[in-house]
Scaffold this motif. Structure first.
Motif, PDB file in Angstrom:
ATOM      1  N   VAL A  81      -7.469 -38.765  -1.097  1.00 20.60           N
ATOM      2  CA  VAL A  81      -6.734 -37.661  -1.717  1.00 20.60           C
ATOM      3  C   VAL A  81      -6.744 -36.383  -0.889  1.00 20.60           C
ATOM      4  CG1 VAL A  81      -6.812 -36.051  -3.678  1.00 20.60           C
ATOM      5  CG2 VAL A  81      -6.899 -38.519  -4.075  1.00 20.60           C
ATOM      6  N   LEU A  82      -7.919 -35.974  -0.393  1.00 21.11           N
ATOM      7  CA  LEU A  82      -8.000 -34.703   0.316  1.00 21.11           C
ATOM      8  C   LEU A  82      -7.029 -34.601   1.495  1.00 21.11           C
ATOM      9  CD1 LEU A  82      -9.340 -31.931   0.477  1.00 21.11           C
ATOM     10  CD2 LEU A  82     -11.059 -32.940   1.996  1.00 21.11           C
ATOM     11  N   PRO A  83      -6.826 -35.655   2.312  1.00 18.37           N
ATOM     12  CA  PRO A  83      -5.860 -35.525   3.397  1.00 18.37           C
ATOM     13  C   PRO A  83      -4.443 -35.201   2.923  1.00 18.37           C
ATOM     14  CG  PRO A  83      -7.280 -37.407   3.787  1.00 18.37           C
ATOM     15  CD  PRO A  83      -7.562 -36.943   2.388  1.00 18.37           C
ATOM     16  N   LYS A  84      -4.088 -35.645   1.744  1.00 14.08           N
ATOM     17  CA  LYS A  84      -2.760 -35.324   1.210  1.00 14.08           C
ATOM     18  C   LYS A  84      -2.731 -33.879   0.705  1.00 14.08           C
ATOM     19  CE  LYS A  84      -1.933 -40.137  -0.015  1.00 14.08           C
ATOM     20  NZ  LYS A  84      -1.151 -40.459   1.196  1.00 14.08           N
ATOM     21  N   VAL A  85      -3.870 -33.411   0.184  1.00 14.73           N
ATOM     22  CA  VAL A  85      -3.941 -32.020  -0.280  1.00 14.73           C
ATOM     23  C   VAL A  85      -3.786 -31.067   0.895  1.00 14.73           C
ATOM     24  CG1 VAL A  85      -5.383 -30.265  -1.375  1.00 14.73           C
ATOM     25  CG2 VAL A  85      -5.359 -32.595  -2.287  1.00 14.73           C
ATOM     26  N   TRP A  86      -4.562 -31.299   1.986  1.00 12.14           N
ATOM     27  CA  TRP A  86      -4.410 -30.392   3.127  1.00 12.14           C
ATOM     28  C   TRP A  86      -3.060 -30.608   3.822  1.00 12.14           C
ATOM     29  CZ3 TRP A  86      -8.714 -33.773   5.249  1.00 12.14           C
ATOM     30  CH2 TRP A  86      -8.287 -34.619   6.280  1.00 12.14           C
ATOM     31  N   GLY A  87      -2.484 -31.797   3.660  1.00 11.57           N
ATOM     32  CA  GLY A  87      -1.155 -32.016   4.204  1.00 11.57           C
ATOM     33  C   GLY A  87      -0.101 -31.145   3.540  1.00 11.57           C
ATOM     34  N   ILE A  88      -0.341 -30.786   2.280  1.00 11.35           N
ATOM     35  CA  ILE A  88       0.592 -29.944   1.526  1.00 11.35           C
ATOM     36  C   ILE A  88       0.241 -28.464   1.665  1.00 11.35           C
ATOM     37  CG2 ILE A  88       1.419 -29.360  -0.794  1.00 11.35           C
ATOM     38  CD1 ILE A  88       0.935 -32.341  -1.530  1.00 11.35           C
ATOM     39  N   LEU A  89      -1.044 -28.128   1.513  1.00 10.56           N
ATOM     40  CA  LEU A  89      -1.456 -26.726   1.462  1.00 10.56           C
ATOM     41  C   LEU A  89      -2.017 -26.187   2.772  1.00 10.56           C
ATOM     42  CD1 LEU A  89      -3.260 -26.561  -2.022  1.00 10.56           C
ATOM     43  CD2 LEU A  89      -0.952 -25.762  -1.467  1.00 10.56           C
ATOM     44  N   GLY A  90      -2.437 -27.075   3.675  1.00  9.57           N
ATOM     45  CA  GLY A  90      -3.117 -26.604   4.875  1.00  9.57           C
ATOM     46  C   GLY A  90      -4.628 -26.645   4.703  1.00  9.57           C
ATOM     47  N   TRP A  91      -5.357 -26.048   5.650  1.00 10.17           N
ATOM     48  CA  TRP A  91      -6.818 -26.183   5.686  1.00 10.17           C
ATOM     49  C   TRP A  91      -7.577 -25.035   5.014  1.00 10.17           C
ATOM     50  CZ3 TRP A  91      -7.918 -21.728   8.030  1.00 10.17           C
ATOM     51  CH2 TRP A  91      -7.026 -21.241   9.001  1.00 10.17           C
ATOM     52  N   ASN A  92      -6.916 -23.931   4.703  1.00 10.45           N
ATOM     53  CA  ASN A  92      -7.613 -22.767   4.124  1.00 10.45           C
ATOM     54  C   ASN A  92      -7.675 -22.904   2.599  1.00 10.45           C
ATOM     55  OD1 ASN A  92      -8.982 -20.279   4.417  1.00 10.45           O
ATOM     56  ND2 ASN A  92      -7.147 -19.180   3.771  1.00 10.45           N
ATOM     57  N   ILE A  93      -8.326 -23.962   2.128  1.00  8.41           N
ATOM     58  CA  ILE A  93      -8.275 -24.335   0.714  1.00  8.41           C
ATOM     59  C   ILE A  93      -9.672 -24.497   0.119  1.00  8.41           C
ATOM     60  CG2 ILE A  93      -6.024 -25.454   0.852  1.00  8.41           C
ATOM     61  CD1 ILE A  93      -7.501 -28.144   1.167  1.00  8.41           C
ATOM     62  N   TYR A  94      -9.702 -24.477  -1.194  1.00  6.53           N
ATOM     63  CA  TYR A  94     -10.938 -24.802  -1.922  1.00  6.53           C
ATOM     64  C   TYR A  94     -10.578 -25.200  -3.344  1.00  6.53           C
ATOM     65  CZ  TYR A  94     -11.516 -20.612  -4.945  1.00  6.53           C
ATOM     66  OH  TYR A  94     -11.400 -19.651  -5.916  1.00  6.53           O
ATOM     67  N   LEU A  95     -11.584 -25.655  -4.073  1.00  2.00           N
ATOM     68  CA  LEU A  95     -11.392 -26.076  -5.457  1.00  2.00           C
ATOM     69  C   LEU A  95     -11.549 -24.841  -6.350  1.00  2.00           C
ATOM     70  CD1 LEU A  95     -11.071 -28.941  -6.931  1.00  2.00           C
ATOM     71  CD2 LEU A  95     -13.437 -28.582  -7.616  1.00  2.00           C
ATOM     72  N   TYR A  96     -10.429 -24.272  -6.763  1.00  2.00           N
ATOM     73  CA  TYR A  96     -10.484 -23.034  -7.533  1.00  2.00           C
ATOM     74  C   TYR A  96     -10.566 -23.279  -9.049  1.00  2.00           C
ATOM     75  CZ  TYR A  96      -5.749 -23.091  -9.488  1.00  2.00           C
ATOM     76  OH  TYR A  96      -4.631 -23.394 -10.233  1.00  2.00           O
ATOM     77  N   HIS A  97     -10.391 -24.516  -9.448  1.00  2.00           N
ATOM     78  CA  HIS A  97     -10.304 -24.800 -10.880  1.00  2.00           C
ATOM     79  C   HIS A  97     -10.500 -26.293 -11.103  1.00  2.00           C
ATOM     80  CE1 HIS A  97      -9.077 -24.632 -14.996  1.00  2.00           C
ATOM     81  NE2 HIS A  97      -7.825 -25.025 -14.832  1.00  2.00           N
ATOM     82  N   CYS A  98     -11.206 -26.655 -12.153  1.00  2.00           N
ATOM     83  CA  CYS A  98     -11.299 -28.070 -12.523  1.00  2.00           C
ATOM     84  C   CYS A  98     -11.557 -28.178 -14.021  1.00  2.00           C
ATOM     85  CB  CYS A  98     -12.393 -28.786 -11.726  1.00  2.00           C
ATOM     86  SG  CYS A  98     -14.072 -28.259 -12.130  1.00  2.00           S
ATOM     87  N   HIS A  99     -11.030 -29.199 -14.613  1.00  2.00           N
ATOM     88  CA  HIS A  99     -11.327 -29.468 -16.010  1.00  2.00           C
ATOM     89  C   HIS A  99     -11.032 -30.927 -16.302  1.00  2.00           C
ATOM     90  CE1 HIS A  99      -7.000 -28.345 -16.081  1.00  2.00           C
ATOM     91  NE2 HIS A  99      -6.896 -29.280 -17.011  1.00  2.00           N
ATOM     92  N   LEU A 100     -11.748 -31.455 -17.265  1.00  2.00           N
ATOM     93  CA  LEU A 100     -11.433 -32.796 -17.757  1.00  2.00           C
ATOM     94  C   LEU A 100     -10.951 -32.662 -19.193  1.00  2.00           C
ATOM     95  CD1 LEU A 100     -13.810 -34.002 -19.873  1.00  2.00           C
ATOM     96  CD2 LEU A 100     -15.098 -34.156 -17.754  1.00  2.00           C
ATOM     97  N   ILE A 101     -10.084 -33.568 -19.577  1.00  2.00           N
ATOM     98  CA  ILE A 101      -9.543 -33.552 -20.932  1.00  2.00           C
ATOM     99  C   ILE A 101      -9.675 -34.951 -21.542  1.00  2.00           C
ATOM    100  CG2 ILE A 101      -7.513 -33.188 -22.383  1.00  2.00           C
ATOM    101  CD1 ILE A 101      -6.463 -31.229 -20.389  1.00  2.00           C
ATOM    102  N   VAL A 102     -10.222 -35.005 -22.736  1.00  2.00           N
ATOM    103  CA  VAL A 102     -10.267 -36.236 -23.521  1.00  2.00           C
ATOM    104  C   VAL A 102      -9.426 -35.995 -24.770  1.00  2.00           C
ATOM    105  CG1 VAL A 102     -11.724 -37.861 -24.782  1.00  2.00           C
ATOM    106  CG2 VAL A 102     -12.576 -36.801 -22.667  1.00  2.00           C
ATOM    107  N   THR A 103      -8.365 -36.776 -24.921  1.00  2.00           N
ATOM    108  CA  THR A 103      -7.432 -36.591 -26.036  1.00  2.00           C
ATOM    109  C   THR A 103      -7.476 -37.813 -26.945  1.00  2.00           C
ATOM    110  OG1 THR A 103      -5.993 -35.358 -24.525  1.00  2.00           O
ATOM    111  CG2 THR A 103      -5.088 -35.958 -26.669  1.00  2.00           C
TER     112      THR A 103
END
Length: 283
Positions: A81-103
């Motif tokens: 997954v990460l290679p596709k993330v930097w492929g879209i956004l570039g390398w100056n990235i981090y995980l700014y938000h995360c959440h899990l949802i159970v519905t």
């Protein structure tokens, strides 16, 4: 990070799909065994929430889950997954938000006449940044642990191609024309641009929906929830530390040195063409 991850880099077809539609669906990103392991962990979190008073008929929104289990940390720089993330956004990235949802199932009768809670992500960003279209800034990767390959299972709805549309007409009755449910099997990862108009829906089935959301953005964006991932830095690789917000000093978020962005250093060595891009300041 093992350079074998480069085999999962963003393809030109995937880039075109994401740029044009605002989302990308990748099946079988997680194996059955991986899904089972993550599901067991998520079930434990949900059961703890219920024991602490959460209403079992309502969705559990649980942010800042990375510190809850080592398996969640492993997905922060997941090789598929990460290679596709930097492929879209570039390398100056981090995980700014995360959440899990159970519905869980609600037992309510189906009602498509009531509009879903349509929105673009990032709240006030959409009112306070003067640009058109609005800037991408971030994306989310949603890992689906349950089978929502059919509608009415609490699927999240999207309006394809809407990410370049700043405003959208939300009817007072019924749904937005062209909106579709995201129907996927366990182990699927769905990437979506924060600007894509999307909405949660009610779970009218007998299946509990379980999803992990990892939000990646540029390092100069503040976290969207009270993340306590700093406690994990000592057990992380340099790239994981970057992705969890580590920095030499505050200016490093805006004018990063190599010490601030080990992902760029790694890309220079293993994929030089991907270490460039719009942000090329080295000092």
């Amino acid at each position: 990070m093992d350079k074998s991850c480069l085999q999962y880099g963003l393809t030109e077809e995937e880039r075109k799909t994401f740029d044009e539609t605002g989302y990308l669906i990748l099946e079988n990103v997680l194996s059955e065994e991986h899904v089972a392991k993550l599901t067991e962990i998520v079930d434990g979190i949900y059961e703890e929430g219920v024991s602490n008073g959460h209403d079992p008929t309502k969705a559990l929104f649980h942010p800042n889950f990375i510190p809850d289990h080592p398996e969640f940390l492993k997905l922060v720089d997941y090789e598929k997954v990460l290679p596709k993330v930097w492929g879209i956004l570039g390398w100056n990235i981090y995980l700014y938000h995360c959440h899990l949802i159970v519905t869980p199932p609600t037992g309510q009768p189906k009602n498509y006449d009531k509009p879903f809670p349509w929105h673009q992500d990032s709240g006030r960003v959409n009112q306070e940044i003067e640009s058109h279209p609005r800037p991408r800034l971030s994306l989310k990767v949603a890992y689906f642990l349950s089978d929502i390959s059919e509608p009415d299972r609490g699927n999240f709805y999207i309006v394809p191609n809407s990410h370049l549309t700043d405003d959208i007409d939300i009817p007072t009755v019924g749904q937005i024309p062209g909106a579709i449910p995201v129907c996927v099997k366990p182990g699927t990862a769905v990437f979506f641009d924060r600007r894509l108009w999307h909405a949660a829906s009610t779970n009218w089935s007998d299946i509990t929906r379980k999803v992990l959301f990892y939000g990646y953005g540029y390092r100069w964006i503040k976290t969207k929830d009270d993340m306590t991932v700093q406690s994990l830095w000592d057990q992380c690789t340099p790239i994981q530390r970057q992705l969890l917000g580590d920095c030499v000093n505050a200016n490093g978020y805006y004018t990063p040195t190599d010490a601030d962005v080990p992902l760029r250093v790694w890309l220079r060595e293993h994929a030089p063409e991907q270490s460039k891009g719009a942000a090329t300041i080295d000092s």
